[in-house]
Design a protein around this motif. Structure first.
Motif, short mmCIF file in Angstrom:
data_model
loop_
_atom_site.label_atom_id
_atom_site.label_comp_id
_atom_site.label_asym_id
_atom_site.label_seq_id
_atom_site.Cartn_x
_atom_site.Cartn_y
_atom_site.Cartn_z
N SER A 1 38.03 10.99 53.70
CA SER A 1 37.09 11.65 52.81
C SER A 1 35.92 10.73 52.45
CB SER A 1 37.80 12.09 51.53
OG SER A 1 36.89 12.67 50.62
N ALA A 2 36.22 9.46 52.20
CA ALA A 2 35.17 8.51 51.86
C ALA A 2 34.24 8.26 53.04
CB ALA A 2 35.79 7.20 51.38
N VAL A 3 34.80 8.19 54.24
CA VAL A 3 33.98 8.01 55.44
C VAL A 3 33.02 9.18 55.60
CG1 VAL A 3 34.02 7.94 57.96
CG2 VAL A 3 35.62 6.52 56.65
N GLU A 4 33.52 10.39 55.41
CA GLU A 4 32.66 11.58 55.52
C GLU A 4 31.53 11.53 54.50
OE1 GLU A 4 32.93 16.47 55.38
OE2 GLU A 4 34.74 15.25 55.12
N PHE A 5 31.86 11.10 53.28
CA PHE A 5 30.86 11.03 52.21
C PHE A 5 29.73 10.07 52.59
CE2 PHE A 5 29.14 9.40 48.23
CZ PHE A 5 29.04 10.52 47.43
N TYR A 6 30.11 8.87 53.04
CA TYR A 6 29.08 7.86 53.30
C TYR A 6 28.35 8.09 54.62
CZ TYR A 6 30.06 5.28 49.09
OH TYR A 6 30.15 4.93 47.76
N THR A 7 28.97 8.73 55.59
CA THR A 7 28.23 9.08 56.80
C THR A 7 27.23 10.21 56.51
OG1 THR A 7 30.06 10.50 57.53
CG2 THR A 7 29.95 8.27 58.45
N THR A 8 27.59 11.11 55.61
CA THR A 8 26.65 12.15 55.20
C THR A 8 25.43 11.54 54.53
OG1 THR A 8 28.43 13.77 54.92
CG2 THR A 8 26.36 14.23 53.80
N ARG B 1 33.56 9.83 44.73
CA ARG B 1 34.84 10.33 44.23
C ARG B 1 35.80 9.23 43.80
NH1 ARG B 1 36.43 15.53 48.05
NH2 ARG B 1 34.79 16.92 47.28
N ASP B 2 35.53 7.99 44.23
CA ASP B 2 36.37 6.86 43.85
C ASP B 2 35.82 6.11 42.64
OD1 ASP B 2 38.61 6.56 45.97
OD2 ASP B 2 36.80 6.98 47.13
N GLY B 3 34.74 6.63 42.06
CA GLY B 3 34.18 6.01 40.87
C GLY B 3 33.18 4.91 41.14
N HIS B 4 32.79 4.71 42.40
CA HIS B 4 31.76 3.72 42.72
C HIS B 4 30.39 4.32 42.44
CE1 HIS B 4 34.83 1.25 44.51
NE2 HIS B 4 35.14 2.19 45.38
N TYR B 5 29.47 3.48 41.98
CA TYR B 5 28.10 3.91 41.69
C TYR B 5 27.16 3.35 42.74
CZ TYR B 5 29.52 5.35 36.96
OH TYR B 5 30.12 5.95 35.89
N LEU B 6 26.52 4.23 43.48
CA LEU B 6 25.49 3.84 44.45
C LEU B 6 24.17 4.42 43.98
CD1 LEU B 6 24.19 2.95 47.11
CD2 LEU B 6 25.12 5.02 48.17
N THR B 7 23.19 3.54 43.76
CA THR B 7 21.85 3.98 43.38
C THR B 7 20.93 3.85 44.58
OG1 THR B 7 22.19 3.28 41.09
CG2 THR B 7 19.93 3.68 41.79
N THR C 1 18.08 12.44 50.02
CA THR C 1 19.32 11.85 50.52
C THR C 1 20.47 12.15 49.57
OG1 THR C 1 18.09 10.07 51.60
CG2 THR C 1 20.44 9.70 51.22
N ALA C 2 20.23 12.02 48.28
CA ALA C 2 21.27 12.29 47.30
C ALA C 2 21.70 13.75 47.32
CB ALA C 2 20.77 11.92 45.90
N ARG C 3 20.78 14.65 47.62
CA ARG C 3 21.13 16.08 47.66
C ARG C 3 22.17 16.37 48.74
NH1 ARG C 3 15.59 17.13 46.20
NH2 ARG C 3 14.95 17.19 48.39
N GLU C 4 22.21 15.55 49.79
CA GLU C 4 23.15 15.77 50.88
C GLU C 4 24.60 15.67 50.42
OE1 GLU C 4 22.42 16.68 54.02
OE2 GLU C 4 20.33 16.83 53.36
N VAL C 5 24.86 14.87 49.36
CA VAL C 5 26.24 14.68 48.90
C VAL C 5 26.46 15.21 47.49
CG1 VAL C 5 26.62 12.67 50.38
CG2 VAL C 5 25.73 12.34 48.05
N ALA C 6 25.49 15.95 46.96
CA ALA C 6 25.56 16.39 45.57
C ALA C 6 26.82 17.21 45.29
CB ALA C 6 24.32 17.19 45.20
N ASP C 7 27.25 18.04 46.23
CA ASP C 7 28.41 18.89 46.01
C ASP C 7 29.72 18.11 46.05
OD1 ASP C 7 26.79 21.10 45.77
OD2 ASP C 7 27.03 21.72 47.86
N ASP C 8 29.72 16.94 46.69
CA ASP C 8 30.95 16.15 46.83
C ASP C 8 31.02 14.98 45.87
OD1 ASP C 8 31.99 17.68 48.97
OD2 ASP C 8 30.65 16.66 50.35
N ALA C 9 29.92 14.65 45.21
CA ALA C 9 29.88 13.51 44.29
C ALA C 9 30.41 13.91 42.92
CB ALA C 9 28.46 12.99 44.18
N LEU C 10 30.91 12.92 42.18
CA LEU C 10 31.30 13.18 40.80
C LEU C 10 30.07 13.41 39.93
CD1 LEU C 10 34.16 10.56 40.20
CD2 LEU C 10 34.36 12.99 40.78
N ALA C 11 28.97 12.76 40.28
CA ALA C 11 27.73 12.95 39.52
C ALA C 11 26.55 12.45 40.35
CB ALA C 11 27.78 12.20 38.19
#
Length: 228
Positions: A134-141, A218-224, A195-205
């Motif tokens: 799941s995390a790999v899919e998130f960051y490749t997106t 989803r693991d609580g890491h913050y990427l700006t 870029t952020a919009r690409e993962v908006a549905d899968d991110a916690l925020a």
């Protein structure tokens, strides 16, 4: 499109003591300093040393890698070896040495054919994740590309071309390193908002902040994501 790392934040009890460590042993210059946070320069990347009390917090037991010129590697090894129990590994023709800071972060110094003196940048960061696929899919997106899929061993390496991100299931890696928890880091993006919009549905925020667009995975890491 993602490119270089902008910052990495580490959680420390006492920023002044942590700053003294990084000045003395990694020879990082201090850009700014308050009782709550110190900002040091690792090339163009900031290493932020933050006391508990604000959100996002800095990462705990984070493994990250800094670049040093290959001509300086032996000098770094000899000098740090007088104080630390170093671990060394070779990747192709490049050597890396590993040691721990007082907060339990695993610091890697990797030799590269780069100009300049001392620490010239941040080239790798390791995050602990609960569900690796799941995390790999998130960051490749987001735009990272898989460069080493070691999923059967609990780790996947991704890259922007300028910055590598390793995603680890809970485990011990080289030098008994662990992936960081609740890590706060920044990456340069050509268009942070789209870029952020690409993962908006899968991110916690996903939140607009002064520095750019902050994504909480989803693991609580913050990427700006910050503008070029």
């Amino acid at each position: 499109m993602l490119s270089s790392p902008a910052w990495l934040t580490l959680e420390v009890k006492y920023p002044d003591r942590a700053t003294a460590f990084y000045e003395a042993f990694l020879e990082l210059d201090v850009r700014s300093e308050t009782p709550e946070e110190a900002v040091l320069a690792a090339g163009d990347t900031e290493i932020r040393l933050r006391a508990p009390g604000t959100v996002p917090r800095g990462g705990l037991h984070t493994h990250y890698a800094l670049t040093i010129p290959e001509r300086e590697y032996d000098d770094w090894y000899d000098r740090l070896g007088e104080r630390f129990d170093l671990v060394e590994h070779t990747f192709g023709d490049a050597r890396s040495l590993y040691f721990y800071d007082p907060q339990g972060n695993c610091v890697e110094l990797g030799e590269r054919a780069v100009d300049g003196d001392g620490v010239t940048g941040l080239f790798e960061l390791v995050l602990e994740v609960e569900d690796l696929s799941s995390a790999v899919e998130f960051y490749t997106t987001l735009g990272f590309e898989i460069v080493d899929d070691g999923r059967e061993d609990g780790r996947v390496r991704l890259s922007t071309g300028e910055f590598d991100l390793e995603l680890w299931s809970p485990r011990l890696g080289i030098a008994d390193a662990r992936g960081g928890v609740h890590v706060d880091f920044g990456v340069v993006a050509a268009d942070p908002k789209s870029t952020a919009r690409e993962v908006a549905d899968d991110a916690l925020a996903v939140t607009s902040v002064d520095e750019g667009v902050r994504i909480r995975d989803r693991d609580g890491h913050y990427l700006t994501l910050v503008s070029e």
